[in-house]
Scaffold this motif. Structure first.
Motif, mmCIF file in Angstrom:
data_model
loop_
_atom_site.group_PDB
_atom_site.id
_atom_site.type_symbol
_atom_site.label_atom_id
_atom_site.label_comp_id
_atom_site.label_asym_id
_atom_site.label_seq_id
_atom_site.Cartn_x
_atom_site.Cartn_y
_atom_site.Cartn_z
ATOM 1 N N VAL A 137 0.840 -1.197 0.000
ATOM 2 C CA VAL A 137 0.000 0.000 0.000
ATOM 3 C C VAL A 137 0.880 1.255 0.000
ATOM 4 O O VAL A 137 0.716 2.155 -0.830
ATOM 5 C CB VAL A 137 -0.950 -0.001 1.219
ATOM 6 N N ASP A 138 1.869 1.280 0.924
ATOM 7 C CA ASP A 138 2.732 2.463 1.011
ATOM 8 C C ASP A 138 3.650 2.578 -0.199
ATOM 9 O O ASP A 138 3.875 3.672 -0.717
ATOM 10 C CB ASP A 138 3.584 2.413 2.286
ATOM 11 N N GLY A 139 4.194 1.435 -0.604
ATOM 12 C CA GLY A 139 5.128 1.455 -1.736
ATOM 13 C C GLY A 139 4.453 1.927 -3.008
ATOM 14 O O GLY A 139 5.035 2.687 -3.782
ATOM 15 N N TRP A 140 3.219 1.498 -3.221
ATOM 16 C CA TRP A 140 2.486 1.861 -4.434
ATOM 17 C C TRP A 140 2.342 3.376 -4.548
ATOM 18 O O TRP A 140 2.394 3.941 -5.629
ATOM 19 C CB TRP A 140 1.119 1.180 -4.416
ATOM 20 N N LYS A 141 2.180 4.048 -3.374
ATOM 21 C CA LYS A 141 1.998 5.510 -3.385
ATOM 22 C C LYS A 141 3.269 6.221 -3.808
ATOM 23 O O LYS A 141 3.213 7.297 -4.393
ATOM 24 C CB LYS A 141 1.593 5.987 -1.982
#
Lengths: 294, 304
Positions: free
Chosen positions: B82-86
Protein backbone atom coordinates in the motif's frame (compact mmCIF):
# COMPACT_ATOMS: atom_id res chain seq x y z
CA UNK A 1 14.38 -16.91 -56.11
CA UNK A 2 14.23 -17.13 -59.89
CA UNK A 3 12.88 -13.99 -61.51
CA UNK A 4 13.66 -11.53 -58.75
CA UNK A 5 16.04 -8.69 -59.34
CA UNK A 6 19.34 -9.35 -57.64
CA UNK A 7 18.74 -6.25 -55.54
CA UNK A 8 15.46 -7.46 -54.05
CA UNK A 9 17.19 -8.91 -50.99
CA UNK A 10 18.82 -5.55 -50.38
CA UNK A 11 15.40 -3.99 -49.85
CA UNK A 12 14.70 -6.43 -47.07
CA UNK A 13 17.97 -5.81 -45.31
CA UNK A 14 17.77 -2.04 -45.90
CA UNK A 15 16.49 -1.33 -42.37
CA UNK A 16 19.52 -3.10 -40.97
CA UNK A 17 21.89 -1.14 -43.21
CA UNK A 18 20.34 2.17 -42.16
CA UNK A 19 20.39 1.19 -38.47
CA UNK A 20 23.95 -0.06 -38.76
CA UNK A 21 25.14 3.21 -40.29
CA UNK A 22 23.19 5.52 -37.98
CA UNK A 23 23.35 3.76 -34.64
CA UNK A 24 26.52 1.65 -34.86
CA UNK A 25 28.99 2.73 -37.54
CA UNK A 26 28.65 6.47 -37.10
CA UNK A 27 28.77 6.35 -33.27
CA UNK A 28 31.69 3.92 -33.42
CA UNK A 29 33.75 6.26 -35.60
CA UNK A 30 32.57 9.35 -33.75
CA UNK A 31 33.58 8.03 -30.34
CA UNK A 32 37.04 7.27 -31.68
CA UNK A 33 37.40 10.84 -32.91
CA UNK A 34 35.88 12.27 -29.73
CA UNK A 35 38.49 10.48 -27.66
CA UNK A 36 41.07 12.89 -29.12
CA UNK A 37 39.07 15.97 -28.18
CA UNK A 38 38.04 18.01 -25.23
CA UNK A 39 34.27 18.33 -25.39
CA UNK A 40 31.91 19.39 -22.62
CA UNK A 41 28.72 19.91 -24.69
CA UNK A 42 28.83 23.69 -24.09
CA UNK A 43 31.50 24.64 -26.60
CA UNK A 44 32.58 22.92 -29.80
CA UNK A 45 34.91 19.91 -29.44
CA UNK A 46 38.53 20.95 -29.31
CA UNK A 47 41.20 18.67 -30.77
CA UNK A 48 43.76 17.77 -28.10
CA UNK A 49 45.54 14.85 -29.73
CA UNK A 50 46.62 12.11 -27.39
CA UNK A 51 46.17 14.18 -24.25
CA UNK A 52 43.18 12.22 -22.92
CA UNK A 53 45.04 8.94 -23.26
CA UNK A 54 48.23 10.37 -21.89
CA UNK A 55 46.37 11.65 -18.84
CA UNK A 56 44.67 8.28 -18.30
CA UNK A 57 47.89 6.32 -18.31
CA UNK A 58 50.14 8.72 -16.47
CA UNK A 59 48.20 10.94 -14.11
CA UNK A 60 44.73 9.52 -13.59
CA UNK A 61 44.73 7.51 -10.36
CA UNK A 62 41.01 6.82 -10.56
CA UNK A 63 41.50 5.21 -13.95
CA UNK A 64 44.28 3.00 -12.67
CA UNK A 65 42.17 1.90 -9.71
CA UNK A 66 39.10 1.38 -11.88
CA UNK A 67 41.03 -0.66 -14.44
CA UNK A 68 42.47 -2.90 -11.72
CA UNK A 69 39.03 -3.41 -10.20
CA UNK A 70 37.53 -4.22 -13.60
CA UNK A 71 40.19 -6.79 -14.45
CA UNK A 72 39.93 -8.39 -11.00
CA UNK A 73 36.18 -8.55 -11.35
CA UNK A 74 36.21 -10.09 -14.83
CA UNK A 75 38.94 -12.61 -14.10
CA UNK A 76 37.23 -13.88 -10.97
CA UNK A 77 33.59 -13.73 -12.07
CA UNK A 78 33.86 -15.35 -15.50
CA UNK A 79 35.83 -18.48 -14.50
CA UNK A 80 33.78 -19.03 -11.31
CA UNK A 81 30.52 -18.62 -13.17
CA UNK A 82 31.53 -20.95 -16.01
CA UNK A 83 32.91 -23.64 -13.71
CA UNK A 84 29.78 -23.56 -11.59
CA UNK A 85 27.53 -23.62 -14.67
CA UNK A 86 29.42 -26.57 -16.12
CA UNK A 87 29.38 -28.40 -12.79
CA UNK A 88 25.60 -28.10 -12.43
CA UNK A 89 25.09 -29.03 -16.09
CA UNK A 90 27.14 -32.21 -15.58
CA UNK A 91 25.13 -33.10 -12.47
CA UNK A 92 21.89 -32.50 -14.38
CA UNK A 93 23.00 -34.46 -17.43
CA UNK A 94 21.74 -37.84 -16.31
CA UNK A 95 18.54 -39.78 -16.66
CA UNK A 96 16.96 -37.94 -13.76
CA UNK A 97 13.28 -37.49 -13.15
CA UNK A 98 12.37 -33.84 -12.85
CA UNK A 99 15.32 -32.60 -14.88
CA UNK A 100 13.09 -29.99 -16.50
CA UNK A 101 11.99 -28.70 -13.13
CA UNK A 102 15.57 -28.15 -11.98
CA UNK A 103 16.58 -26.67 -15.31
CA UNK A 104 13.81 -24.11 -14.98
CA UNK A 105 14.52 -23.36 -11.31
CA UNK A 106 18.19 -22.73 -12.04
CA UNK A 107 17.33 -20.62 -15.02
CA UNK A 108 15.00 -18.17 -13.25
CA UNK A 109 17.81 -16.08 -11.68
CA UNK A 110 19.42 -15.39 -15.04
CA UNK A 111 16.11 -14.21 -16.47
CA UNK A 112 15.63 -11.75 -13.62
CA UNK A 113 19.25 -11.17 -12.78
CA UNK A 114 19.92 -8.22 -15.03
CA UNK A 115 16.98 -6.44 -13.49
CA UNK A 116 17.51 -3.50 -11.25
CA UNK A 117 15.05 -5.11 -8.82
CA UNK A 118 17.49 -7.95 -8.18
CA UNK A 119 20.31 -5.49 -7.54
CA UNK A 120 18.02 -3.82 -5.00
CA UNK A 121 17.30 -7.19 -3.43
CA UNK A 122 21.03 -7.89 -3.21
CA UNK A 123 21.54 -4.65 -1.39
CA UNK A 124 19.10 -5.80 1.28
CA UNK A 125 20.46 -9.31 1.50
CA UNK A 126 24.00 -8.12 2.22
CA UNK A 127 23.10 -5.07 4.33
CA UNK A 128 24.45 -4.99 7.90
CA UNK A 129 21.10 -6.19 9.25
CA UNK A 130 20.22 -8.07 6.07
CA UNK A 131 19.36 -11.66 5.32
CA UNK A 132 22.95 -12.91 4.99
CA UNK A 133 24.04 -11.63 8.39
CA UNK A 134 20.86 -12.99 9.99
CA UNK A 135 21.66 -16.43 8.58
CA UNK A 136 25.26 -16.15 9.78
CA UNK A 137 23.98 -15.17 13.24
CA UNK A 138 21.70 -18.21 13.21
CA UNK A 139 24.78 -20.40 12.99
CA UNK A 140 26.48 -18.39 15.71
CA UNK A 141 28.81 -16.46 13.42
CA UNK A 142 29.87 -12.84 13.60
CA UNK A 143 28.09 -10.45 11.23
CA UNK A 144 30.18 -9.56 8.20
CA UNK A 145 30.58 -6.01 6.99
CA UNK A 146 29.79 -6.78 3.34
CA UNK A 147 29.76 -3.29 1.91
CA UNK A 148 32.23 -1.63 4.27
CA UNK A 149 35.20 -3.82 3.42
CA UNK A 150 36.62 -3.29 -0.08
CA UNK A 151 37.37 -7.00 -0.60
CA UNK A 152 33.87 -8.08 0.45
CA UNK A 153 32.08 -5.45 -1.59
CA UNK A 154 33.41 -6.66 -4.94
CA UNK A 155 32.69 -10.21 -3.87
CA UNK A 156 28.97 -9.49 -3.37
CA UNK A 157 28.76 -8.30 -6.97
CA UNK A 158 30.66 -11.35 -8.18
CA UNK A 159 28.20 -13.51 -6.26
CA UNK A 160 25.28 -11.77 -7.93
CA UNK A 161 26.67 -12.67 -11.35
CA UNK A 162 27.51 -16.25 -10.40
CA UNK A 163 23.95 -16.57 -9.15
CA UNK A 164 22.92 -15.99 -12.78
CA UNK A 165 24.82 -18.98 -14.13
CA UNK A 166 21.57 -20.35 -15.62
CA UNK A 167 21.90 -19.30 -19.25
CA UNK A 168 25.48 -20.57 -19.49
CA UNK A 169 24.32 -23.78 -17.77
CA UNK A 170 21.48 -24.34 -20.23
CA UNK A 171 23.91 -23.99 -23.15
CA UNK A 172 26.35 -26.43 -21.50
CA UNK A 173 23.54 -28.87 -20.83
CA UNK A 174 22.36 -28.83 -24.44
CA UNK A 175 25.92 -29.58 -25.55
CA UNK A 176 26.33 -32.37 -23.00
CA UNK A 177 23.10 -33.98 -24.13
CA UNK A 178 24.25 -34.00 -27.73
CA UNK A 179 27.43 -35.97 -26.97
CA UNK A 180 27.21 -39.34 -28.72
CA UNK A 181 26.25 -41.94 -26.08
CA UNK A 182 28.18 -44.71 -27.86
CA UNK A 183 31.41 -42.91 -26.97
CA UNK A 184 30.59 -43.31 -23.28
CA UNK A 185 29.79 -46.99 -23.77
CA UNK A 186 33.09 -47.49 -25.55
CA UNK A 187 34.90 -45.74 -22.70
CA UNK A 188 33.11 -47.91 -20.13
CA UNK A 189 34.15 -51.08 -21.98
CA UNK A 190 37.73 -49.83 -21.97
CA UNK A 191 37.37 -49.50 -18.19
CA UNK A 192 37.64 -45.71 -18.00
CA UNK A 193 36.42 -44.17 -14.72
CA UNK A 194 33.94 -41.28 -14.61
CA UNK A 195 36.57 -38.58 -14.16
CA UNK A 196 38.73 -39.96 -16.93
CA UNK A 197 35.71 -40.21 -19.24
CA UNK A 198 34.77 -36.63 -18.47
CA UNK A 199 38.28 -35.35 -19.07
CA UNK A 200 39.03 -37.22 -22.28
CA UNK A 201 35.62 -37.47 -23.93
CA UNK A 202 33.10 -34.97 -22.58
CA UNK A 203 35.35 -31.98 -22.13
CA UNK A 204 36.96 -32.03 -25.60
CA UNK A 205 33.57 -32.50 -27.26
CA UNK A 206 32.02 -29.49 -25.57
CA UNK A 207 34.95 -27.11 -26.13
CA UNK A 208 32.95 -25.18 -28.79
CA UNK A 209 30.33 -24.16 -26.23
CA UNK A 210 32.96 -23.51 -23.57
CA UNK A 211 34.55 -21.15 -26.06
CA UNK A 212 31.20 -19.52 -26.89
CA UNK A 213 30.27 -19.06 -23.23
CA UNK A 214 33.72 -17.77 -22.37
CA UNK A 215 33.56 -15.03 -25.00
CA UNK A 216 29.97 -13.98 -24.31
CA UNK A 217 30.44 -13.88 -20.55
CA UNK A 218 33.72 -11.98 -20.78
CA UNK A 219 32.34 -9.31 -23.10
CA UNK A 220 29.39 -8.94 -20.78
CA UNK A 221 31.37 -8.88 -17.53
CA UNK A 222 33.53 -6.03 -18.81
CA UNK A 223 30.37 -3.95 -19.18
CA UNK A 224 28.83 -4.71 -15.80
CA UNK A 225 27.00 -1.61 -14.61
CA UNK A 226 23.76 -2.23 -12.69
CA UNK A 227 25.30 -4.30 -9.89
CA UNK A 228 27.97 -1.88 -8.70
CA UNK A 229 25.85 1.18 -9.47
CA UNK A 230 22.92 0.07 -7.31
CA UNK A 231 24.45 -2.25 -4.74
CA UNK A 232 27.65 -0.54 -3.74
CA UNK A 233 27.59 2.71 -5.73
CA UNK A 234 31.20 2.06 -6.69
CA UNK A 235 32.43 2.12 -3.10
CA UNK A 236 33.87 1.70 -0.57
CA UNK A 237 37.09 3.47 -1.51
CA UNK A 238 36.27 2.85 -5.20
CA UNK A 239 36.72 -0.87 -4.65
CA UNK A 240 33.76 -1.63 -6.94
CA UNK A 241 34.22 1.34 -9.26
CA UNK A 242 34.24 -0.57 -12.55
CA UNK A 243 35.25 1.19 -15.77
CA UNK A 244 31.64 1.26 -16.94
CA UNK A 245 30.77 3.38 -13.89
CA UNK A 246 33.73 5.65 -14.49
CA UNK A 247 32.67 6.14 -18.13
CA UNK A 248 29.12 6.89 -17.05
CA UNK A 249 30.25 9.46 -14.48
CA UNK A 250 32.67 11.16 -16.87
CA UNK A 251 30.13 11.31 -19.70
CA UNK A 252 26.82 11.97 -18.00
CA UNK A 253 27.77 13.61 -14.71
CA UNK A 254 30.91 15.60 -15.57
CA UNK A 255 29.94 15.88 -19.26
CA UNK A 256 33.55 15.32 -20.19
CA UNK A 257 32.71 13.51 -23.43
CA UNK A 258 36.27 13.43 -24.76
CA UNK A 259 37.73 11.76 -21.71
CA UNK A 260 34.78 9.38 -21.37
CA UNK A 261 35.24 8.30 -25.01
CA UNK A 262 38.93 7.69 -24.40
CA UNK A 263 38.13 5.41 -21.45
CA UNK A 264 35.47 3.64 -23.52
CA UNK A 265 38.05 3.03 -26.24
CA UNK A 266 40.59 1.65 -23.79
CA UNK A 267 37.90 -0.72 -22.52
CA UNK A 268 36.96 -1.62 -26.10
CA UNK A 269 40.57 -2.37 -27.04
CA UNK A 270 40.96 -4.59 -23.96
CA UNK A 271 37.79 -6.52 -24.78
CA UNK A 272 38.73 -6.89 -28.44
CA UNK A 273 42.29 -8.02 -27.72
CA UNK A 274 41.08 -10.64 -25.28
CA UNK A 275 38.48 -11.83 -27.80
CA UNK A 276 41.11 -12.03 -30.53
CA UNK A 277 43.46 -13.95 -28.24
CA UNK A 278 40.60 -16.33 -27.50
CA UNK A 279 39.84 -16.82 -31.20
CA UNK A 280 43.50 -17.27 -32.05
CA UNK A 281 44.11 -19.76 -29.24
CA UNK A 282 40.87 -21.60 -30.02
CA UNK A 283 42.60 -23.32 -32.93
CA UNK A 284 44.65 -25.14 -30.33
CA UNK A 285 41.98 -26.19 -27.90
CA UNK A 286 38.53 -26.01 -29.49
CA UNK A 287 37.51 -29.27 -31.11
CA UNK A 288 34.96 -29.30 -33.89
CA UNK A 289 33.49 -32.70 -34.67
CA UNK A 290 34.23 -33.75 -38.23
CA UNK A 291 37.08 -31.29 -38.40
CA UNK A 292 40.22 -32.86 -39.86
CA UNK A 293 42.51 -30.67 -37.83
CA UNK A 294 42.03 -32.50 -34.55
CA UNK B 1 32.41 -84.33 -23.86
CA UNK B 2 34.83 -83.02 -21.29
CA UNK B 3 35.53 -80.03 -23.46
CA UNK B 4 31.86 -79.09 -23.70
CA UNK B 5 31.33 -79.39 -19.90
CA UNK B 6 34.38 -77.18 -19.44
CA UNK B 7 32.69 -74.66 -21.72
CA UNK B 8 29.43 -74.73 -19.81
CA UNK B 9 31.30 -74.15 -16.58
CA UNK B 10 33.07 -71.17 -18.09
CA UNK B 11 29.80 -69.87 -19.31
CA UNK B 12 28.12 -70.06 -15.89
CA UNK B 13 31.14 -68.49 -14.28
CA UNK B 14 30.91 -65.73 -16.83
CA UNK B 15 27.22 -65.14 -16.25
CA UNK B 16 27.57 -64.97 -12.46
CA UNK B 17 30.42 -62.56 -12.90
CA UNK B 18 28.33 -60.58 -15.38
CA UNK B 19 25.36 -60.40 -13.02
CA UNK B 20 27.74 -59.36 -10.25
CA UNK B 21 29.16 -56.47 -12.28
CA UNK B 22 25.63 -55.67 -13.38
CA UNK B 23 24.54 -55.49 -9.74
CA UNK B 24 27.57 -53.40 -8.85
CA UNK B 25 26.81 -51.09 -11.75
CA UNK B 26 23.21 -50.67 -10.61
CA UNK B 27 24.31 -49.88 -7.08
CA UNK B 28 26.77 -47.34 -8.34
CA UNK B 29 24.02 -45.83 -10.46
CA UNK B 30 21.68 -45.58 -7.48
CA UNK B 31 24.36 -43.81 -5.43
CA UNK B 32 25.09 -41.50 -8.34
CA UNK B 33 21.42 -40.62 -8.76
CA UNK B 34 20.87 -39.86 -5.07
CA UNK B 35 24.08 -37.84 -4.89
CA UNK B 36 22.96 -35.84 -7.89
CA UNK B 37 19.54 -35.17 -6.37
CA UNK B 38 21.12 -34.06 -3.08
CA UNK B 39 23.42 -31.61 -4.85
CA UNK B 40 20.64 -30.29 -7.06
CA UNK B 41 18.27 -29.76 -4.17
CA UNK B 42 20.86 -28.07 -1.95
CA UNK B 43 22.02 -25.71 -4.71
CA UNK B 44 18.44 -25.20 -5.85
CA UNK B 45 17.39 -24.07 -2.39
CA UNK B 46 20.35 -21.70 -2.10
CA UNK B 47 19.53 -20.26 -5.52
CA UNK B 48 15.84 -19.80 -4.96
CA UNK B 49 15.85 -18.75 -1.30
CA UNK B 50 16.67 -15.07 -1.95
CA UNK B 51 13.59 -14.83 -4.18
CA UNK B 52 11.40 -16.72 -1.70
CA UNK B 53 12.65 -14.49 1.11
CA UNK B 54 11.96 -11.42 -1.00
CA UNK B 55 8.34 -12.40 -1.52
CA UNK B 56 7.85 -13.38 2.12
CA UNK B 57 9.57 -10.27 3.48
CA UNK B 58 7.43 -8.02 1.30
CA UNK B 59 4.45 -9.15 3.41
CA UNK B 60 6.20 -8.57 6.75
CA UNK B 61 6.18 -5.49 8.93
CA UNK B 62 9.43 -3.57 9.03
CA UNK B 63 10.29 -4.82 12.52
CA UNK B 64 9.71 -8.39 11.56
CA UNK B 65 12.01 -8.24 8.53
CA UNK B 66 15.00 -7.74 10.81
CA UNK B 67 13.95 -10.30 13.38
CA UNK B 68 14.49 -13.58 11.54
CA UNK B 69 15.93 -14.94 8.30
CA UNK B 70 12.90 -17.22 7.90
CA UNK B 71 10.80 -16.16 4.95
CA UNK B 72 7.28 -16.87 6.25
CA UNK B 73 5.61 -13.73 7.69
CA UNK B 74 4.15 -14.27 11.19
CA UNK B 75 1.67 -11.46 10.86
CA UNK B 76 1.22 -10.94 7.14
CA UNK B 77 0.51 -7.37 6.14
CA UNK B 78 0.09 -5.67 2.80
CA UNK B 79 1.18 -2.33 4.27
CA UNK B 80 4.41 -2.48 2.25
CA UNK B 81 2.45 -2.73 -0.97
CA UNK B 82 0.00 0.00 0.00
CA UNK B 83 2.73 2.46 1.01
CA UNK B 84 5.13 1.45 -1.74
CA UNK B 85 2.49 1.86 -4.43
CA UNK B 86 2.00 5.51 -3.39
CA UNK B 87 5.75 6.21 -3.76
CA UNK B 88 7.42 9.36 -2.51
CA UNK B 89 6.58 11.15 -5.77
CA UNK B 90 3.26 12.66 -6.94
CA UNK B 91 2.77 9.53 -9.10
CA UNK B 92 1.76 6.01 -8.15
CA UNK B 93 3.77 2.98 -9.13
CA UNK B 94 1.09 2.20 -11.71
CA UNK B 95 2.12 5.35 -13.56
CA UNK B 96 5.69 4.07 -13.80
CA UNK B 97 4.48 0.69 -15.03
CA UNK B 98 2.56 2.45 -17.76
CA UNK B 99 5.72 4.35 -18.71
CA UNK B 100 7.63 1.07 -18.97
CA UNK B 101 4.94 -0.23 -21.32
CA UNK B 102 5.24 2.90 -23.46
CA UNK B 103 8.86 1.87 -24.06
CA UNK B 104 8.37 -1.89 -24.23
CA UNK B 105 5.45 -2.08 -26.68
CA UNK B 106 6.90 -0.04 -29.57
CA UNK B 107 10.29 -1.63 -28.94
CA UNK B 108 9.00 -5.20 -29.07
CA UNK B 109 6.84 -4.60 -32.15
CA UNK B 110 9.62 -2.75 -33.97
CA UNK B 111 12.12 -5.47 -33.17
CA UNK B 112 9.81 -8.23 -34.38
CA UNK B 113 8.95 -6.55 -37.70
CA UNK B 114 12.39 -5.27 -38.62
CA UNK B 115 14.22 -8.43 -37.55
CA UNK B 116 11.83 -10.56 -39.62
CA UNK B 117 12.36 -8.46 -42.77
CA UNK B 118 16.12 -8.45 -42.39
CA UNK B 119 16.37 -12.13 -41.51
CA UNK B 120 14.22 -12.97 -44.54
CA UNK B 121 16.51 -10.91 -46.73
CA UNK B 122 19.61 -12.66 -45.43
CA UNK B 123 18.19 -16.17 -45.42
CA UNK B 124 16.34 -16.23 -48.77
CA UNK B 125 18.05 -13.87 -51.19
CA UNK B 126 21.38 -13.41 -52.88
CA UNK B 127 22.47 -9.82 -53.30
CA UNK B 128 25.72 -7.97 -53.80
CA UNK B 129 27.62 -7.47 -50.55
CA UNK B 130 25.59 -10.06 -48.64
CA UNK B 131 28.59 -11.96 -47.30
CA UNK B 132 30.30 -8.83 -46.00
CA UNK B 133 27.10 -7.54 -44.47
CA UNK B 134 26.39 -10.79 -42.70
CA UNK B 135 29.94 -10.89 -41.37
CA UNK B 136 29.41 -7.38 -40.00
CA UNK B 137 26.18 -8.55 -38.39
CA UNK B 138 28.05 -11.34 -36.60
CA UNK B 139 30.83 -8.96 -35.57
CA UNK B 140 28.36 -6.50 -34.05
CA UNK B 141 27.09 -9.31 -31.84
CA UNK B 142 30.37 -8.93 -30.00
CA UNK B 143 30.65 -5.15 -30.21
CA UNK B 144 30.40 -3.72 -26.69
CA UNK B 145 27.69 -1.03 -26.46
CA UNK B 146 29.99 1.06 -24.33
CA UNK B 147 31.91 2.24 -27.38
CA UNK B 148 28.85 3.57 -29.24
CA UNK B 149 26.89 4.96 -26.30
CA UNK B 150 28.30 8.48 -26.07
CA UNK B 151 27.91 9.53 -29.74
CA UNK B 152 24.44 7.96 -29.75
CA UNK B 153 23.58 10.24 -26.86
CA UNK B 154 24.98 13.23 -28.76
CA UNK B 155 22.96 12.23 -31.84
CA UNK B 156 19.68 11.97 -29.94
CA UNK B 157 20.48 15.20 -28.16
CA UNK B 158 20.85 16.93 -31.54
CA UNK B 159 17.49 15.48 -32.59
CA UNK B 160 15.88 16.89 -29.44
CA UNK B 161 14.92 13.43 -28.23
CA UNK B 162 16.30 13.70 -24.69
CA UNK B 163 13.77 12.93 -21.98
CA UNK B 164 11.55 11.14 -24.51
CA UNK B 165 11.30 7.40 -25.10
CA UNK B 166 12.42 7.65 -28.72
CA UNK B 167 16.13 6.88 -28.09
CA UNK B 168 15.04 3.77 -26.22
CA UNK B 169 13.14 2.15 -29.08
CA UNK B 170 13.79 3.84 -32.44
CA UNK B 171 17.12 2.01 -33.03
CA UNK B 172 15.25 -1.28 -32.57
CA UNK B 173 12.98 -0.39 -35.48
CA UNK B 174 16.07 -0.76 -37.66
CA UNK B 175 16.89 -4.29 -36.52
CA UNK B 176 19.63 -2.77 -34.43
CA UNK B 177 19.94 -5.78 -32.16
CA UNK B 178 21.85 -8.20 -34.34
CA UNK B 179 21.18 -11.04 -31.95
CA UNK B 180 17.53 -11.29 -32.96
CA UNK B 181 18.29 -11.17 -36.67
CA UNK B 182 20.88 -13.87 -36.22
CA UNK B 183 18.45 -16.06 -34.27
CA UNK B 184 15.76 -15.74 -36.96
CA UNK B 185 18.23 -16.39 -39.79
CA UNK B 186 19.32 -19.59 -38.06
CA UNK B 187 15.68 -20.60 -37.70
CA UNK B 188 14.83 -19.80 -41.34
CA UNK B 189 17.79 -21.74 -42.67
CA UNK B 190 16.42 -24.86 -41.04
CA UNK B 191 13.03 -24.52 -42.78
CA UNK B 192 12.64 -26.08 -46.24
CA UNK B 193 11.71 -23.63 -48.98
CA UNK B 194 9.16 -25.72 -50.90
CA UNK B 195 6.10 -23.91 -49.58
CA UNK B 196 7.58 -20.54 -50.39
CA UNK B 197 8.55 -21.65 -53.88
CA UNK B 198 5.05 -23.03 -54.46
CA UNK B 199 3.51 -19.75 -53.39
CA UNK B 200 5.82 -17.86 -55.75
CA UNK B 201 4.81 -20.15 -58.59
CA UNK B 202 1.18 -19.35 -57.77
CA UNK B 203 2.01 -15.72 -58.43
CA UNK B 204 2.54 -14.28 -54.96
CA UNK B 205 5.31 -11.73 -54.71
CA UNK B 206 8.10 -12.05 -52.16
CA UNK B 207 6.44 -9.81 -49.60
CA UNK B 208 3.15 -11.72 -49.78
CA UNK B 209 5.08 -14.94 -49.43
CA UNK B 210 6.83 -13.53 -46.36
CA UNK B 211 3.58 -12.45 -44.71
CA UNK B 212 1.38 -15.43 -45.53
CA UNK B 213 3.82 -18.33 -45.65
CA UNK B 214 7.00 -17.50 -43.76
CA UNK B 215 5.66 -15.55 -40.79
CA UNK B 216 3.25 -18.31 -39.67
CA UNK B 217 6.10 -20.84 -39.79
CA UNK B 218 8.36 -18.40 -38.01
CA UNK B 219 5.79 -17.74 -35.27
CA UNK B 220 7.42 -19.76 -32.45
CA UNK B 221 10.77 -18.07 -33.01
CA UNK B 222 9.07 -14.68 -33.22
CA UNK B 223 7.37 -15.33 -29.90
CA UNK B 224 10.74 -15.88 -28.23
CA UNK B 225 12.12 -12.74 -29.89
CA UNK B 226 9.24 -10.74 -28.43
CA UNK B 227 9.55 -12.31 -24.98
CA UNK B 228 13.29 -11.76 -24.75
CA UNK B 229 13.01 -8.21 -25.92
CA UNK B 230 10.19 -7.54 -23.48
CA UNK B 231 12.16 -8.84 -20.52
CA UNK B 232 15.35 -7.08 -21.51
CA UNK B 233 13.39 -3.86 -21.82
CA UNK B 234 11.87 -4.29 -18.38
CA UNK B 235 15.38 -4.99 -17.04
CA UNK B 236 17.05 -2.12 -18.86
CA UNK B 237 18.35 0.48 -16.45
CA UNK B 238 21.28 2.27 -18.08
CA UNK B 239 19.24 3.37 -21.13
CA UNK B 240 16.53 5.16 -19.16
CA UNK B 241 19.15 6.44 -16.70
CA UNK B 242 20.94 8.23 -19.53
CA UNK B 243 17.94 9.49 -21.48
CA UNK B 244 15.07 10.05 -19.07
CA UNK B 245 15.45 12.94 -16.68
CA UNK B 246 12.02 13.97 -15.36
CA UNK B 247 10.38 11.79 -12.72
CA UNK B 248 7.08 11.94 -14.59
CA UNK B 249 8.65 9.95 -17.44
CA UNK B 250 10.48 7.41 -15.29
CA UNK B 251 10.00 3.73 -16.10
CA UNK B 252 9.83 1.16 -13.30
CA UNK B 253 13.59 0.60 -13.14
CA UNK B 254 14.34 4.27 -12.44
CA UNK B 255 11.38 4.61 -10.07
CA UNK B 256 12.75 1.73 -8.02
CA UNK B 257 16.17 3.34 -7.80
CA UNK B 258 14.48 6.57 -6.78
CA UNK B 259 12.56 4.82 -4.01
CA UNK B 260 15.69 3.33 -2.46
CA UNK B 261 17.27 6.77 -2.46
CA UNK B 262 14.18 8.32 -0.88
CA UNK B 263 13.21 5.78 1.77
CA UNK B 264 16.60 4.24 2.56
CA UNK B 265 17.03 2.60 5.96
CA UNK B 266 13.45 3.00 7.15
CA UNK B 267 10.92 1.23 5.06
CA UNK B 268 12.36 -1.98 3.76
CA UNK B 269 8.99 -3.61 3.24
CA UNK B 270 7.89 -0.85 0.86
CA UNK B 271 10.97 -1.30 -1.27
CA UNK B 272 10.81 -5.08 -1.18
CA UNK B 273 7.12 -4.96 -2.12
CA UNK B 274 7.85 -2.75 -5.13
CA UNK B 275 10.77 -5.00 -6.04
CA UNK B 276 8.36 -7.93 -6.18
CA UNK B 277 6.01 -5.94 -8.40
CA UNK B 278 8.86 -4.86 -10.67
CA UNK B 279 9.83 -8.49 -11.18
CA UNK B 280 6.29 -9.73 -11.72
CA UNK B 281 5.89 -8.98 -15.46
CA UNK B 282 9.14 -10.77 -16.32
CA UNK B 283 8.28 -13.72 -14.08
CA UNK B 284 4.81 -14.09 -15.56
CA UNK B 285 6.15 -13.93 -19.10
CA UNK B 286 8.86 -16.42 -18.28
CA UNK B 287 6.53 -18.99 -16.76
CA UNK B 288 4.06 -18.59 -19.60
CA UNK B 289 6.69 -19.40 -22.14
CA UNK B 290 9.59 -21.04 -20.36
CA UNK B 291 9.80 -23.86 -22.84
CA UNK B 292 10.39 -21.66 -25.84
CA UNK B 293 12.85 -19.65 -23.78
CA UNK B 294 15.05 -22.52 -22.83
CA UNK B 295 14.92 -23.98 -26.31
CA UNK B 296 15.74 -20.60 -27.80
CA UNK B 297 18.74 -20.35 -25.51
CA UNK B 298 20.10 -23.79 -26.12
CA UNK B 299 19.83 -23.50 -29.89
CA UNK B 300 20.77 -19.88 -30.47
CA UNK B 301 22.89 -19.11 -27.46
CA UNK B 302 22.11 -15.88 -25.72
CA UNK B 303 23.47 -13.21 -23.49
CA UNK B 304 22.16 -13.21 -19.97
Amino acid sequence: MGGDSKFLGLWYVAPYIIGLLLFTAFPFAASFLLSFTDYNLLSAPEWVGLENYEKLFTRDRTFKKSLTVTLTYVFTTVPLKLIFALFIAVVLNYRLKGINFFRTAYYVPSILGGSIAIAVLWRYIFADTGLMNMIIALFGGEPVNWFGEPANALFTITLLRIWQFGSAMVIFLAALQSVDKSLYEAAAIDGAGPWHTFKSITLPLITPVIFFNLIMQTVQAFQEFNGPYIITEGGPLKSTYLLSLYIYDEAFKSFDMGNASAIAWVLFVIIMSLTLVAFWSSKKWVYYAGDKRS
Amino acid sequence: MSISSQNTQDLTANTTEASLTERRRRRRERISVSLRYCLLIIFGLIMIYPLVWLIGASFKSNNEIFSSPWFWPKEPTTQGYVDGWKTSTPYTFGHFFLNSMKIAIPKVIGTAISSTLVAYGFARFEFPGKKVLFAILIATLLLPDVVTRIPQYLLFRELGWLDTYLPLFVPQWFAWEAFFVFMLVQFLRAIPREMEEASRVDGANSLQTLIFIVVPILAPALVSVCLFQFMWTMNDFLGPLIYISTVENYPVSLALKLSIDATEAFNWNQILAMTVLALTPSLVVFFMAQKSFIEGISTGGVKG
